[in-house]
Design a protein around this motif. Structure first.
Motif, PDB file in Angstrom:
ATOM      1  N   LYS A   8      -8.037   9.710  -7.619  1.00  0.00           N
ATOM      2  CA  LYS A   8      -7.983   8.104  -8.182  1.00  0.00           C
ATOM      3  C   LYS A   8      -6.312   7.939  -8.726  1.00  0.00           C
ATOM      4  CE  LYS A   8     -10.022   5.124 -11.517  1.00  0.00           C
ATOM      5  NZ  LYS A   8     -10.855   5.020 -12.659  1.00  0.00           N
ATOM      6  N   HIS A   9      -5.692   7.032  -8.094  1.00  0.00           N
ATOM      7  CA  HIS A   9      -4.364   6.879  -8.117  1.00  0.00           C
ATOM      8  C   HIS A   9      -4.191   5.792  -9.676  1.00  0.00           C
ATOM      9  CE1 HIS A   9      -3.887   7.106  -3.776  1.00  0.00           C
ATOM     10  NE2 HIS A   9      -3.331   8.329  -4.370  1.00  0.00           N
ATOM     11  N   THR A  10      -3.174   6.394 -10.232  1.00  0.00           N
ATOM     12  CA  THR A  10      -2.890   5.619 -11.783  1.00  0.00           C
ATOM     13  C   THR A  10      -2.142   4.220 -11.044  1.00  0.00           C
ATOM     14  OG1 THR A  10      -0.552   6.840 -11.857  1.00  0.00           O
ATOM     15  CG2 THR A  10      -2.390   8.166 -12.674  1.00  0.00           C
ATOM     16  N   GLN A  11      -1.916   3.555 -12.338  1.00  0.00           N
ATOM     17  CA  GLN A  11      -1.162   2.338 -12.346  1.00  0.00           C
ATOM     18  C   GLN A  11       0.166   2.654 -11.832  1.00  0.00           C
ATOM     19  OE1 GLN A  11      -2.195  -0.864 -12.627  1.00  0.00           O
ATOM     20  NE2 GLN A  11      -0.367  -1.232 -11.655  1.00  0.00           N
ATOM     21  N   ALA A  12       0.950   3.572 -12.212  1.00  0.00           N
ATOM     22  CA  ALA A  12       2.307   3.843 -11.661  1.00  0.00           C
ATOM     23  C   ALA A  12       2.178   4.366 -10.305  1.00  0.00           C
ATOM     24  CB  ALA A  12       2.849   4.961 -12.505  1.00  0.00           C
ATOM     25  N   GLU A  13       1.342   4.908  -9.844  1.00  0.00           N
ATOM     26  CA  GLU A  13       1.336   5.479  -8.523  1.00  0.00           C
ATOM     27  C   GLU A  13       1.093   4.217  -7.606  1.00  0.00           C
ATOM     28  OE1 GLU A  13      -0.363  10.081  -9.214  1.00  0.00           O
ATOM     29  OE2 GLU A  13      -1.913   8.366  -8.846  1.00  0.00           O
ATOM     30  N   CYS A  14      -0.010   3.400  -8.138  1.00  0.00           N
ATOM     31  CA  CYS A  14      -0.299   2.195  -7.078  1.00  0.00           C
ATOM     32  C   CYS A  14       1.000   1.149  -7.180  1.00  0.00           C
ATOM     33  CB  CYS A  14      -1.127   1.300  -7.854  1.00  0.00           C
ATOM     34  SG  CYS A  14      -2.781   2.239  -7.741  1.00  0.00           S
ATOM     35  N   ASP A  15       1.811   1.178  -8.341  1.00  0.00           N
ATOM     36  CA  ASP A  15       3.199   0.451  -8.567  1.00  0.00           C
ATOM     37  C   ASP A  15       4.357   1.040  -7.592  1.00  0.00           C
ATOM     38  OD1 ASP A  15       2.145  -1.371 -10.385  1.00  0.00           O
ATOM     39  OD2 ASP A  15       3.134   0.072 -12.073  1.00  0.00           O
ATOM     40  N   LEU A  16       4.285   2.216  -7.331  1.00  0.00           N
ATOM     41  CA  LEU A  16       5.163   3.077  -6.261  1.00  0.00           C
ATOM     42  C   LEU A  16       4.835   2.584  -4.958  1.00  0.00           C
ATOM     43  CD1 LEU A  16       5.383   6.345  -7.981  1.00  0.00           C
ATOM     44  CD2 LEU A  16       7.043   4.763  -7.940  1.00  0.00           C
ATOM     45  N   PHE A  17       3.342   2.437  -4.499  1.00  0.00           N
ATOM     46  CA  PHE A  17       2.997   2.220  -3.106  1.00  0.00           C
ATOM     47  C   PHE A  17       3.465   0.730  -2.979  1.00  0.00           C
ATOM     48  CE2 PHE A  17      -0.605   5.242  -4.017  1.00  0.00           C
ATOM     49  CZ  PHE A  17       0.138   6.420  -3.915  1.00  0.00           C
ATOM     50  N   ASP A  18       3.457  -0.192  -4.010  1.00  0.00           N
ATOM     51  CA  ASP A  18       3.888  -1.610  -3.821  1.00  0.00           C
ATOM     52  C   ASP A  18       5.265  -1.752  -3.517  1.00  0.00           C
ATOM     53  OD1 ASP A  18       1.055  -2.496  -3.921  1.00  0.00           O
ATOM     54  OD2 ASP A  18       1.101  -3.033  -6.091  1.00  0.00           O
ATOM     55  N   ARG A  19       5.915  -0.771  -4.475  1.00  0.00           N
ATOM     56  CA  ARG A  19       7.472  -0.913  -4.393  1.00  0.00           C
ATOM     57  C   ARG A  19       7.877  -0.477  -3.053  1.00  0.00           C
ATOM     58  NH1 ARG A  19      10.624   4.001  -7.493  1.00  0.00           N
ATOM     59  NH2 ARG A  19      10.100   2.502  -9.517  1.00  0.00           N
ATOM     60  N   PHE A  20       7.127   0.532  -2.503  1.00  0.00           N
ATOM     61  CA  PHE A  20       7.705   0.976  -1.146  1.00  0.00           C
ATOM     62  C   PHE A  20       7.408  -0.145   0.106  1.00  0.00           C
ATOM     63  CE2 PHE A  20       7.364   3.223   2.943  1.00  0.00           C
ATOM     64  CZ  PHE A  20       8.482   4.340   2.925  1.00  0.00           C
ATOM     65  N   LYS A  21       6.365  -0.742  -0.332  1.00  0.00           N
ATOM     66  CA  LYS A  21       6.080  -2.044   0.876  1.00  0.00           C
ATOM     67  C   LYS A  21       7.054  -3.227   0.586  1.00  0.00           C
ATOM     68  CE  LYS A  21       1.147  -1.663   0.993  1.00  0.00           C
ATOM     69  NZ  LYS A  21      -0.154  -2.075   0.588  1.00  0.00           N
ATOM     70  N   ALA A  22       7.562  -3.256  -0.390  1.00  0.00           N
ATOM     71  CA  ALA A  22       8.465  -4.461  -0.645  1.00  0.00           C
ATOM     72  C   ALA A  22       9.964  -4.188  -0.211  1.00  0.00           C
ATOM     73  CB  ALA A  22       8.400  -4.766  -2.356  1.00  0.00           C
ATOM     74  N   ALA A  23      10.349  -2.851  -0.574  1.00  0.00           N
ATOM     75  CA  ALA A  23      11.543  -2.410  -0.338  1.00  0.00           C
ATOM     76  C   ALA A  23      11.787  -1.698   1.025  1.00  0.00           C
ATOM     77  CB  ALA A  23      12.005  -1.420  -1.417  1.00  0.00           C
ATOM     78  N   LYS A  24      10.660  -1.229   1.770  1.00  0.00           N
ATOM     79  CA  LYS A  24      11.056  -0.421   2.919  1.00  0.00           C
ATOM     80  C   LYS A  24      11.972  -1.100   3.926  1.00  0.00           C
ATOM     81  CE  LYS A  24       8.335   1.450   6.773  1.00  0.00           C
ATOM     82  NZ  LYS A  24       7.107   1.507   7.268  1.00  0.00           N
ATOM     83  N   ALA A  25      12.005  -2.522   4.133  1.00  0.00           N
ATOM     84  CA  ALA A  25      13.217  -3.004   5.282  1.00  0.00           C
ATOM     85  C   ALA A  25      14.479  -2.955   4.556  1.00  0.00           C
ATOM     86  CB  ALA A  25      12.638  -4.459   5.324  1.00  0.00           C
ATOM     87  N   ASP A  26      14.789  -2.931   3.284  1.00  0.00           N
ATOM     88  CA  ASP A  26      16.114  -2.762   2.887  1.00  0.00           C
ATOM     89  C   ASP A  26      16.436  -1.379   2.487  1.00  0.00           C
ATOM     90  OD1 ASP A  26      16.238  -5.801   2.686  1.00  0.00           O
ATOM     91  OD2 ASP A  26      15.176  -5.538   0.845  1.00  0.00           O
ATOM     92  N   LEU A  27      15.651  -0.455   2.688  1.00  0.00           N
ATOM     93  CA  LEU A  27      16.129   0.793   2.531  1.00  0.00           C
ATOM     94  C   LEU A  27      17.129   1.464   3.479  1.00  0.00           C
ATOM     95  CD1 LEU A  27      13.052   2.571   0.665  1.00  0.00           C
ATOM     96  CD2 LEU A  27      15.236   1.928  -0.416  1.00  0.00           C
ATOM     97  N   ALA A  28      18.152   2.033   3.305  1.00  0.00           N
ATOM     98  CA  ALA A  28      18.890   2.594   4.446  1.00  0.00           C
ATOM     99  C   ALA A  28      18.239   3.804   4.990  1.00  0.00           C
ATOM    100  CB  ALA A  28      20.212   3.073   3.857  1.00  0.00           C
ATOM    101  N   GLY A  29      18.682   3.949   6.554  1.00  0.00           N
ATOM    102  CA  GLY A  29      18.461   4.974   7.085  1.00  0.00           C
ATOM    103  C   GLY A  29      17.812   4.659   8.691  1.00  0.00           C
TER     104      GLY A  29
END
Length: 439
Positions: A8-29
């Motif tokens: 069961k994911h914590t609030q912080a872990e859910c926030d991290l998954f949302d962060r990745f969706k929002a930032a994925k296009a801008d992350l270098a690589g």
């Protein structure tokens, strides 16, 4: 029958998954780097953030500490960065070169690129390297920590950093300060590769200033020392930071190399400073020092793994901790000696001074030896101020508060002075005095 176990994911872990969706296009690589990012996030999705049931995090439960996760810090403008740099100089009066990273991004225009080039040092933005064919080489995990959760977080959300390359034979005449600046609230996730050519010498000052609010700081320093190279790295982790401070060192030493480091912790609510040292060439030496001061409800974790993978190498680990209030200190150190690493010499010592009844110290030194011709030892102590010494000083007219300060300063200064970098010794001891004045 194999049954998959979901968590069961914590609030912080859910926030991290949302962060990745929002930032994925801008992350270098490159495409390959993006695949590594997704795999690292998958590790967090499958296992969660590091917690007390993971042996390496038994005493520093990051999952319990992180109640939420902020978005990544936005880009910073030059004027704002300059204002923070001018207002918070960690080494005022010390002549040095400076490399600036702000809100996770290398700032070439604010760094001493020209002066460093004349010393044989080149600087390249990590984002440029990640976008190239060899970008994945920047994300190689250490031998001793391939599944580390903090490293997985770093890989998934890595914004940028700098690649510092010192050419063979170059002896950089002044210390180089790599300063990471926070000008706005939000997480900062960086990685820095420091490569020293054969016979090169460098003194590195790692500092972190500004206020990222509740955002975590997750940074990796990857040191690659060629044969006969020498590096001294001083890491300053100070301030009343509210978010987690997560630091990782990965050091690879060639033959006849010299590496020493000092991790100085004072202030943040949750700090983990972990180091992975790997000997790959014979006749090399590593000296690892730690100075920790924690008070209130803070936690400070110094974790170290040294891999003696080849013969005839020496390692020395010396850590000092002072705790006040309800603070918790952690030292986890392990020396691994491979079967063929004969004539290895490793010594580890951790000492803690508890200034209150409620402070706690967890010491966990370990030796894992598979060779028979070695010299290895470890030790750990925890105690209070020696009342006999305190009485001796007070009997000579020294007030009790001042006497206590002198004793604690002498305790911590043993590691600072043995580290031996005269450029920074006085400044670090002043920070000890300032911390003691508040506790």
């Amino acid at each position: 029958m194999n049954a998959s176990v979901s968590i069961k994911h914590t609030q912080a872990e859910c926030d991290l998954f949302d962060r990745f969706k929002a930032a994925k296009a801008d992350l270098a690589g490159s495409v390959a780097v993006t695949a590594l990012r997704e795999a690292a996030l998958g590790q967090i999705r499958d296992k969660g953030l590091p917690h007390r049931r993971v042996e390496e995090y038994k005493y520093s439960d990051l999952r319990a500490f992180m109640k939420s996760a902020t978005p990544l810090a936005p880009a910073a403008d030059a004027d704002t960065i300059k204002a923070v740099l001018d207002g918070q100089d960690s080494y005022a009066g010390l002549e040095r070169y400076r490399i600036v990273i702000a809100n996770g991004t290398f700032q070439a225009d604010l760094s001493d690129t020209g002066a460093l080039a004349s010393e044989g040092v080149s600087l390249t933005a990590l984002s440029d390297v990640l976008a190239g064919e060899n970008g994945t080489t920047m994300l190689t995990p250490p031998k001793s920590g391939p599944n580390d959760g903090v490293l997985a977080l770093n890989t998934a959300f890595l914004q940028g950093g700098v690649v510092i390359a010192v050419k063979a034979g170059a002896h950089v005449t002044k210390p180089v300060e790599l300063v990471q600046v926070a000008t706005a609230a939000g997480a900062q996730v960086t990685r820095n590769r420091i490569t020293l050519g054969k016979g090169a010498k460098l003194r590195l000052l790692e500092t972190f200033i500004g206020d990222p609010g509740e955002g975590e700081l997750n940074t990796v320093f990857d040191y690659d020392l060629s044969d006969e190279a020498a590096l001294a790295a001083t890491r300053l982790i100070v301030g009343d930071a509210r978010g987690a401070r997560l630091f990782t060192s990965i050091a690879t030493l060639g033959a006849d190399a010299e590496f020493k480091s000092l991790g100085f912790i004072a202030g943040p609510r949750f700090t983990r400073n972990q180091q992975f040292i790997n000997f790959t060439g014979e006749n090399s030496e590593a000296k690892i020092y730690g100075v920790t001061m924690a008070g209130g409800d803070t936690l400070a974790d110094q974790t170290l793994v040294v891999d003696h993978a080849v013969p005839h190498c020496n390692s020395r680990e010396f850590f000092k901790t002072v705790l006040d209030g309800r603070a918790r200190g952690v030292y986890q150190g392990r020396i691994n000696v491979a079967p063929h690493a004969q004539k290895s010499d490793g010594e580890m010592m951790t000492q803690a001074l508890l200034l209150s009844e409620e402070a706690e110290m967890a010491n966990k030194p370990e030796l894992e030896i598979f060779a028979d011709d070695v010299l290895c030892a470890h030790g750990a102590t925890s105690g209070q101020i020696d009342e006999d010494l305190l009485f001796y000083l007070r009997a000579r007219g020294i007030p009790e508060a001042e006497a206590r300060t002198l004793l604690v300063l002498a305790f911590l200064s043993e590691a600072i002075e043995e580290y031996g970098e005269d450029d920074v010794t006085e400044g670090l001891e002043e920070r000890v005095r300032a911390w003691l004045a508040d506790h």
